[in-house]
Design an enzyme around this catalytic site. Sequence first.
Site, mmCIF file in Angstrom:
data_model
loop_
_atom_site.group_PDB
_atom_site.id
_atom_site.type_symbol
_atom_site.label_atom_id
_atom_site.label_comp_id
_atom_site.label_asym_id
_atom_site.label_seq_id
_atom_site.Cartn_x
_atom_site.Cartn_y
_atom_site.Cartn_z
ATOM 1 N N HIS A 1 43.002 43.945 42.430
ATOM 2 C CA HIS A 1 42.044 44.867 43.039
ATOM 3 C C HIS A 1 41.612 45.858 41.957
ATOM 4 O O HIS A 1 41.669 47.069 42.141
ATOM 5 C CB HIS A 1 42.664 45.571 44.259
ATOM 6 N N HIS B 1 34.090 35.970 42.307
ATOM 7 C CA HIS B 1 35.297 36.413 42.997
ATOM 8 C C HIS B 1 35.711 35.454 44.108
ATOM 9 O O HIS B 1 36.883 35.153 44.284
ATOM 10 C CB HIS B 1 35.034 37.816 43.556
#
Lengths: 82, 769
Positions: B117, B66
Amino acid sequence: MPKIIVEIMPKKDLLDPQGKAVANSLHREGKKEITAVRIGKRIELHFDREITDQDLEMAKGQAANFLSNDVIEDVVAVTKED
Amino acid sequence: MKFFNSKTLEPSGVDTTDNASTEPDKEQPWQELGLKQDEYEEIKNILGRRPTSSELAMYSVMWSEHCSYKSSKIYLRQFGEKVTDEMKKYLMVGMGENAGVVDIGEGLAVTFKVESHNHPSFIEPFQGAATGVGGIVRDILSMGARPIAIMDQLRFGAPNHPDTARVVHGVVDGISFYGNCLGLPNIGGETVFDSVYQGNPLVNALSIGSMKHEDLKLAKASNPGDLVILFGARTGADGIGGVSVLASETFESTGPTKRPAVQVGDPFAEKVLIECCLELFHAGVVAGIQDLGGAGISCATSELASNGGKGMRVQLKNVLLRDESLTPEEILMSESQERMCAVVPKKRLKEFESIVNKWEVEYSVLGDVIDEDRLYINWGHEEIVNVPPRTVAHDGPVYERPVAYPAYQNELNENSSAKLPRAKNATELATQLMQLIATPNQADKSWITAQYDKYVGGNTALSMPDDSGMIRVSEESGLGVALATDANGKYAYLNPYEGARLALAEAYRNVAVTGAVPRAVTNCLNFGSPENPEVMWQFKEATAGLADACLELGIPVTGGNVSFYNQSGDVAIYPTPVVGVLGVIDDVARRIPSGWQDDGNNIYLLGTTYDELDGSAWAKDIHDHLGGQPPKLDLAKEKLLADLLHGASIQGLIESAHDLSEGGLGIAVLEASLRFNVGARIWLGDVLDRDGIDQTTALFSESQTRVLVSVGREDDVKFQALCDARGVPCLRIGVTDATSGLVEIKDIADLKLDDIRQGWSGVMSGLFG
């Protein structure tokens, strides 16, 4: 009237924006001795008869699975009230 | 500031750099933190000793997929390489910063970015989506810009699956709660349902901000002596579930503490933070600024230092905590929301303090910038981190993961829609059209968008259901920007290279139909696991397709985000490269709406229709079929079409323009009629003759580079001449009709607008209302 009281609080580690806002307002009122405010919810389940132990167990199950969001909340108490 | 607390010189029990040297063989939970053996060895190589538990926490989170883009980096490079000088003309800040910045003229610039998200929004849809909005808004803010609008790109599972409603309600509530409280208009986005997203919905959030050129800020700490200040919300145990393993190591007696994996957002705190930051920027007291998102303080300190080519000395005990029991490792990893980190020259500290005090924003000085390539972090008198910042922030591992052509790919591509039965008569065609407009993917999404404030701020020129969102940036001149995002996962699954090009082309066209000129690109690449070579092949193809297409259209990628590991069990989602295109319009008063409003205007179909039903809404929703190859795309023609639309809009020749995409011409005609409740008479005969196609193809083919426009009778000659001169195929296929209340499609059906609306508008509320 017999009822079961379910008390739910935001998880201890998580931010509680509502509690924070109220704490700030209390501080503005001069109540500096209050260090933090956390706001949860109280749920009353009303019954049309005497509450049994099974009812209480059922309420505990509902409190954990339906009435609260276990990702961000904790059930802190499930109690009987006459 | 003190780095020593003379009262407590006793060891506190935290793992210090001294411990790391004296107990070199201590077992460390690097595996539980997601590091690989060779990555752990590499950390030891860099430091010349084992990392402390705080260092281990920092490296593990900053070297995660990430934060480090370790699997995607080698492919993302081409967005910076496949560019010409011409493409860079308006680019003030490119990839690598918090968000790209684009010059829009008149001394103004906009910054925009989309971020995923996805995983938090599946675990806790409301807070996951809300903090997704909060996070992207802080990214925009950290460039020095005032956030002016948001959009969101959503993918949910099958509409009738029992879990879908939970996710839809939570996500939509979360976005509307956070966005509405912030006072930011939500000007568009997309919502798609498909069972491949069942266990892994996609929640992508986009924000756009505007600023004067001179207000641009960068995330770097380059002047030794400047102070490093953390301000905004206090640090709590939000989103640090994974680091519990370290905490449990530190306090062996108490056992692992269960820290939450989610974060809770506070939009009112963010609103105050926005205003506070903008005042700090205007006062010029901030030399560098970074928002705190994933990886919290670990990321902010190491990136600021690394970007500035300097070092930093930080006292972690100075961090204001919500919960005093947090360990240093947890403080470093906490993802508490609504925090920013500023670099402030010492002599401006007083001014900084007076501004943040005015906004009642808490702050604490964490340390200072030093002229040394080192990030030192102390916990009281003990040193717990001593690393070269670049190794944490930027020189993480880079992988060239194995790539494999998927085993299913050939079969998928050979399974074309050609064998599907076409409608045999007019009744069947009409039924299919009415069926399609009432599928969840084509149906009215206002049940969702009505929960968002679209107009707050008073600068919204276009929003859902128009093809792009458009927002006025300058109230004096009317200068504005249009923004559209698109991704067709089905196309990308059939052919990831073409799918990414098609996503770009559609967003580009959606911007062009409003009269704006496309200028820059952002993206959010949602894929399955990079450890699956077939997924990695999809990623490789999609990034190449997008980079090549940007080069061909002459608009640069300004930044973006990669989200891997989107899968349920072993089944990956469709590759979903969400592409956003930003366009500039000199006066938003000149915007073109997507539906016709006047009676008796001529309706033209621009572009050519081919027999392209593979991957179409018709194939999927009528015949439950997905296979073959997505529609062909000629970007030179796409550019020509956009130029034509711009030219015609400048001359005021076009009354409405609507892009043809999913569902083809049939759906586009119905949507353009529903927009202002004005009917039309349509004839398809000329299209059938010119393009040599059947009625099913004419209505439902998803051939690209097509737009439906309406033109006033008085401008007919001029408009046709313009099309001829530019070589854009143009055919009159109907006239608008404001009185009949019908969409008449000659030889097929007379459809009542009321009936169409009834089928179209009740779907979302029927499912989720």
